[in-house]
Design a protein around this motif. Structure first.
Motif, mmCIF file in Angstrom:
data_model
loop_
_atom_site.group_PDB
_atom_site.id
_atom_site.type_symbol
_atom_site.label_atom_id
_atom_site.label_comp_id
_atom_site.label_asym_id
_atom_site.label_seq_id
_atom_site.Cartn_x
_atom_site.Cartn_y
_atom_site.Cartn_z
ATOM 1 N N ALA A 1 0.836 -1.205 0.000
ATOM 2 C CA ALA A 1 0.000 0.000 0.000
ATOM 3 C C ALA A 1 0.867 1.249 0.000
ATOM 4 N N ALA A 2 1.963 1.223 0.754
ATOM 5 C CA ALA A 2 2.870 2.372 0.769
ATOM 6 C C ALA A 2 3.530 2.554 -0.594
ATOM 7 N N ALA A 3 3.913 1.446 -1.227
ATOM 8 C CA ALA A 3 4.512 1.534 -2.562
ATOM 9 C C ALA A 3 3.487 2.047 -3.573
ATOM 10 N N ALA A 4 2.226 1.598 -3.429
ATOM 11 C CA ALA A 4 1.167 2.081 -4.328
ATOM 12 C C ALA A 4 0.937 3.571 -4.126
ATOM 13 N N ALA A 5 0.994 4.013 -2.875
ATOM 14 C CA ALA A 5 0.824 5.440 -2.601
ATOM 15 C C ALA A 5 1.958 6.243 -3.237
ATOM 16 N N ALA A 6 3.167 5.711 -3.164
ATOM 17 C CA ALA A 6 4.301 6.405 -3.791
ATOM 18 C C ALA A 6 4.160 6.395 -5.312
ATOM 19 N N TYR A 7 3.631 5.305 -5.836
ATOM 20 C CA TYR A 7 3.452 5.182 -7.284
ATOM 21 C C TYR A 7 2.358 6.123 -7.778
ATOM 22 N N LEU A 8 1.241 6.214 -7.045
ATOM 23 C CA LEU A 8 0.094 7.002 -7.494
ATOM 24 C C LEU A 8 0.217 8.485 -7.190
ATOM 25 N N GLY A 9 1.006 8.820 -6.184
ATOM 26 C CA GLY A 9 1.144 10.224 -5.811
ATOM 27 C C GLY A 9 -0.014 10.668 -4.927
ATOM 28 N N PRO A 10 -0.020 11.943 -4.512
ATOM 29 C CA PRO A 10 -1.042 12.438 -3.577
ATOM 30 C C PRO A 10 -2.465 12.317 -4.126
ATOM 31 N N GLU A 11 -2.653 12.550 -5.437
ATOM 32 C CA GLU A 11 -4.001 12.469 -5.989
ATOM 33 C C GLU A 11 -4.527 11.044 -5.940
#
Length: 140
Positions: A120-130
């Motif tokens: 989930a943290a990697a996905a958040a980094a991949y997707l960015g704030p939006e």
């Protein structure tokens, strides 16, 4: 470093002379890497979904994006499926490429709960704030 190492595990020493004979062999480290990647991602061997020209283009684009062939090989070692991406790599940033490799490494290495949290943290980094905001809204 070299791409070949000497395997002396099968060499034999004579009892009387103490000299080694014959059973040394050179091991190509590139072949070992390819075997490891094929074990990890068997679809690389399926000609219906894989193409060696796409592999070469993927490696070239990774080396161009990451700055060196060694960095590209490190990403491919952790996420062999990226070799099937081809031209799609052009649309990825360096952080996204490294995040993808990191997520693949987590799927293999960690316990399921830890892997899910880190994924989930990697996905958040991949997707960015939006993307994170969208993921939070979608969970409602």
């Amino acid at each position: 470093g070299g791409v070949v190492r000497l395997d002396g595990s099968r060499s034999v020493k004579g009892d009387k002379t103490g000299l080694s004979r014959g059973l040394n062999r050179a091991v190509d480290l590139r072949a070992e890497l390819v075997y490891e990647m094929a074990r990890r991602e068997p679809s690389l061997l399926n000609p219906a979904v894989s193409n060696r020209f796409v592999f070469a283009e993927s490696k070239r684009l990774l080396a161009l994006k990451l700055g060196s062939e060694e960095e590209a090989i490190e990403v491919m070692r952790h996420d062999p499926s990226i070799l099937q991406a081809g031209d799609a790599i052009e649309g990825l940033g360096v952080a996204q490429i490294r995040g993808r490799a990191f997520a693949a490494r987590l799927r293999r290495a960690g316990p399921p709960v830890l892997a899910a949290a880190l994924l989930a943290a990697a996905a958040a980094a991949y997707l960015g704030p939006e993307g994170v905001a969208f993921m939070m809204i979608a969970d409602w």
